[in-house]
Design a protein around this motif. Structure first.
Motif, mmCIF file in Angstrom:
data_model
loop_
_atom_site.group_PDB
_atom_site.id
_atom_site.type_symbol
_atom_site.label_atom_id
_atom_site.label_comp_id
_atom_site.label_asym_id
_atom_site.label_seq_id
_atom_site.Cartn_x
_atom_site.Cartn_y
_atom_site.Cartn_z
ATOM 1 N N LEU A 1 -21.081 -31.620 35.705
ATOM 2 C CA LEU A 1 -20.210 -32.176 34.667
ATOM 3 C C LEU A 1 -20.350 -31.389 33.362
ATOM 4 O O LEU A 1 -19.354 -31.090 32.688
ATOM 5 C CB LEU A 1 -20.554 -33.646 34.424
ATOM 6 N N ALA A 2 -21.591 -31.058 33.010
ATOM 7 C CA ALA A 2 -21.832 -30.318 31.769
ATOM 8 C C ALA A 2 -21.243 -28.913 31.851
ATOM 9 O O ALA A 2 -20.679 -28.406 30.874
ATOM 10 C CB ALA A 2 -23.333 -30.252 31.489
ATOM 11 N N LYS A 3 -21.379 -28.288 33.003
ATOM 12 C CA LYS A 3 -20.823 -26.948 33.185
ATOM 13 C C LYS A 3 -19.301 -26.986 33.047
ATOM 14 O O LYS A 3 -18.690 -26.077 32.466
ATOM 15 C CB LYS A 3 -21.223 -26.392 34.547
ATOM 16 N N ASN A 4 -18.667 -28.041 33.574
ATOM 17 C CA ASN A 4 -17.217 -28.189 33.444
ATOM 18 C C ASN A 4 -16.780 -28.293 31.985
ATOM 19 O O ASN A 4 -15.654 -27.915 31.638
ATOM 20 C CB ASN A 4 -16.735 -29.435 34.201
ATOM 21 N N LEU A 5 -17.664 -28.819 31.129
ATOM 22 C CA LEU A 5 -17.357 -28.938 29.699
ATOM 23 C C LEU A 5 -17.644 -27.652 28.937
ATOM 24 O O LEU A 5 -17.371 -27.563 27.744
ATOM 25 C CB LEU A 5 -18.166 -30.093 29.086
ATOM 26 N N GLY A 6 -18.221 -26.673 29.626
ATOM 27 C CA GLY A 6 -18.489 -25.391 28.974
ATOM 28 C C GLY A 6 -19.843 -25.296 28.306
ATOM 29 O O GLY A 6 -20.087 -24.364 27.520
ATOM 30 N N LEU A 7 -20.759 -26.240 28.595
ATOM 31 C CA LEU A 7 -22.090 -26.178 27.995
ATOM 32 C C LEU A 7 -22.971 -25.164 28.733
ATOM 33 O O LEU A 7 -22.726 -24.856 29.896
ATOM 34 C CB LEU A 7 -22.769 -27.551 28.025
ATOM 35 N N ASN A 8 -23.985 -24.694 28.045
ATOM 36 C CA ASN A 8 -25.024 -23.882 28.674
ATOM 37 C C ASN A 8 -26.069 -24.848 29.230
ATOM 38 O O ASN A 8 -26.700 -25.582 28.466
ATOM 39 C CB ASN A 8 -25.661 -22.930 27.657
ATOM 40 N N LYS B 1 -15.156 -30.017 23.109
ATOM 41 C CA LYS B 1 -15.445 -29.442 21.781
ATOM 42 C C LYS B 1 -16.884 -28.940 21.688
ATOM 43 O O LYS B 1 -17.232 -28.170 20.781
ATOM 44 C CB LYS B 1 -15.167 -30.453 20.674
ATOM 45 N N ASP B 2 -17.736 -29.373 22.633
ATOM 46 C CA ASP B 2 -19.141 -28.967 22.618
ATOM 47 C C ASP B 2 -19.405 -27.736 23.473
ATOM 48 O O ASP B 2 -20.564 -27.375 23.704
ATOM 49 C CB ASP B 2 -20.027 -30.127 23.092
ATOM 50 N N ALA B 3 -18.343 -27.102 23.966
ATOM 51 C CA ALA B 3 -18.494 -25.885 24.764
ATOM 52 C C ALA B 3 -19.337 -24.860 24.002
ATOM 53 O O ALA B 3 -19.155 -24.670 22.788
ATOM 54 C CB ALA B 3 -17.127 -25.292 25.091
ATOM 55 N N GLY B 4 -20.275 -24.228 24.702
ATOM 56 C CA GLY B 4 -21.144 -23.240 24.084
ATOM 57 C C GLY B 4 -22.463 -23.802 23.600
ATOM 58 O O GLY B 4 -23.407 -23.043 23.330
ATOM 59 N N LYS B 5 -22.564 -25.131 23.475
ATOM 60 C CA LYS B 5 -23.832 -25.754 23.082
ATOM 61 C C LYS B 5 -24.757 -25.834 24.298
ATOM 62 O O LYS B 5 -24.346 -25.608 25.433
ATOM 63 C CB LYS B 5 -23.584 -27.136 22.477
ATOM 64 N N SER B 6 -26.014 -26.192 24.055
ATOM 65 C CA SER B 6 -27.019 -26.178 25.127
ATOM 66 C C SER B 6 -27.464 -27.581 25.507
ATOM 67 O O SER B 6 -27.635 -28.451 24.647
ATOM 68 C CB SER B 6 -28.232 -25.360 24.683
ATOM 69 N N LEU B 7 -27.637 -27.790 26.802
ATOM 70 C CA LEU B 7 -28.120 -29.065 27.350
ATOM 71 C C LEU B 7 -29.306 -28.781 28.256
ATOM 72 O O LEU B 7 -29.177 -28.050 29.244
ATOM 73 C CB LEU B 7 -27.016 -29.766 28.140
ATOM 74 N N LEU B 8 -30.450 -29.342 27.931
ATOM 75 C CA LEU B 8 -31.638 -29.263 28.779
ATOM 76 C C LEU B 8 -31.667 -30.510 29.663
ATOM 77 O O LEU B 8 -31.646 -31.635 29.155
ATOM 78 C CB LEU B 8 -32.901 -29.196 27.919
#
Length: 386
Positions: free
Chosen positions: A211-218, A189-196
């Motif tokens: 793992l974060a990329k698999n969830l769709g995060l930037n 559900k957090d796809a499209g959000k950003s993770l530094l």
């Protein structure tokens, strides 16, 4: 009327008798297998350990040893070690201090091998299973021919990975997985959000990026050298910033002038604290996996309603939490991801054989803090036949 009933009773008696014999045979066979396995296990094993906590440059910092096999507990499996990874936690635990051990301390808290024996209450694995595992800092580890582990610390090795490739993944895999899923509570559900991710080229960072990329995060990584930047990009980061320079203008230049939703800190948070307080969005979340080297100001957390969380891989095990079985479940999930290509191993250096000289070199490389990915040490040398 009597004869048919007698025949029926005789048949039942024979069936019960045969069933009992069959069960007894199975029990007997199982006991024979266990007994045979015990017969083939040696009384002692080779290991790399120490008695004194010394600088890695000291000849006695790590020693080649012959020790007794580890004592198993009811929920344990005994694993014959095929490959053992070396992590920053090993160097921290070995760091100089006045304590002198009466029995050797053996490090090594993730690796891969084969189950060769089981405790009475062990139910998850069978003899002969190829596994990968994390360790328990309170017990001796996998820098040895055999290691005894609570079975919840163990998962099935991905079939398509070598023992060396698999050994690189458990500790960093579980830490990264718990950081994202259990601490930051990320999901699809957090796809499209950003993770530094601060320090995205290290063991945990390079797994967390994937793992974060698999969830769709930037995914925004940080690294300082050309080779670490390239490693980060190859392991899931969309962009990589230079963490030796001010991160704020770099974020602005890459379209993150309004800040980021989440931050994972795989390094001392102290030098980055003020920057993080500025770039994290209101109601954002920050996960720390390393202790702060200094005091930090918590006041900025209030106006933005920020969440600060911490991750330690063994919390469930040390405190024997009701959900400690999740540790095994996470290892199983990581194994599936590695098997189907959602994750790739972060192994970058293999050393052989497992001995004090190679372990010292591995510790030295980690203490220099220039290592990319994971170091794995594999195989004990065959003993010379007399």
């Amino acid at each position: 009327m009597i004869r048919p009933m007698f025949c029926r009773l005789s048949f039942i008696a024979c069936f019960v008798s045969l069933t009992i014999v069959s069960v007894c045979d199975n029990i007997s066979a199982s006991q024979e297998n266990s007994s045979a396995m015990a017969k083939f296990l040696p009384k002692t094993m080779r290991a790399v350990g120490f008695y004194k906590y010394l600088p890695i440059s000291d000849p006695s910092s790590l020693l080649d040893l012959e020790v007794a096999l580890p004592t198993m507990q009811n929920n344990d499996v005994l694993v014959e070690v095929k490959a053992t990874a070396v992590n920053p936690i090993d160097t921290k635990l070995r760091a100089p201090k006045p304590t002198i051990e009466t029995t050797p301390r053996i490090l090594g808290f993730d690796g891969a091998g084969v189950v060769v024996a089981k405790g009475d209450a062990s139910k998850i694995f069978k003899i002969g299973d190829e596994v990968f595992f994390t360790g328990d800092f309170r017990r001796n580890g996998s820098n040895a021919q055999y290691v005894a582990l609570d079975e919840v610390l163990v998962g099935l090795k991905p079939k398509k990975l070598s023992f060396e490739q698999a050994a690189a993944m458990p500790l960093t895999g579980v830490t990264a997985y718990e950081s994202l899923y259990d601490r930051l509570l990320l999901s699809k559900k957090d796809a499209g959000k950003s993770l530094l991710i601060i320090n995205s080229a290290g063991g945990v960072g390079s797994v967390a990026s994937q793992l974060a990329k698999n969830l769709g995060l930037n995914v925004i990584g940080t690294a300082s050298r050309k080779e670490t930047q390239e490693f980060s990009l190859a392991h899931g980061a969309d962009i990589v910033l230079n963490h030796t320079k001010d991160l704020i203008p770099q974020l602005e230049a890459n379209g993150y002038g309004n800040g980021v939703d989440y931050i994972l800190v795989n390094y001392d948070p102290y030098p980055y604290w003020d920057t993080m307080m500025q770039v994290i969005k209101p109601q954002g979340k920050i996960c720390l996996i390393v202790d702060s080297s200094g005091l930090v100001d918590l006041k900025p957390l209030k106006t933005k309603s920020l969440t600060i969380t911490s991750e330690m891989m063994l919390t469930r095990i040390i405190y024997n939490t009701d959900d400690k079985y999740r540790h095994h479940e996470i290892l199983q999930e990581i194994s599936k991801m590695l098997e189907n290509g959602q994750l790739k191993t972060t192994l970058t250096k293999v050393m052989s054989p497992i001995n004090a000289a190679n372990m010292k070199e591995a510790h030295r490389l980690l203490e220099e803090q220039h290592m990319i990915g994971k170091i794995v040490v594999t195989k004990f040398e065959e003993k010379e036949k007399i």
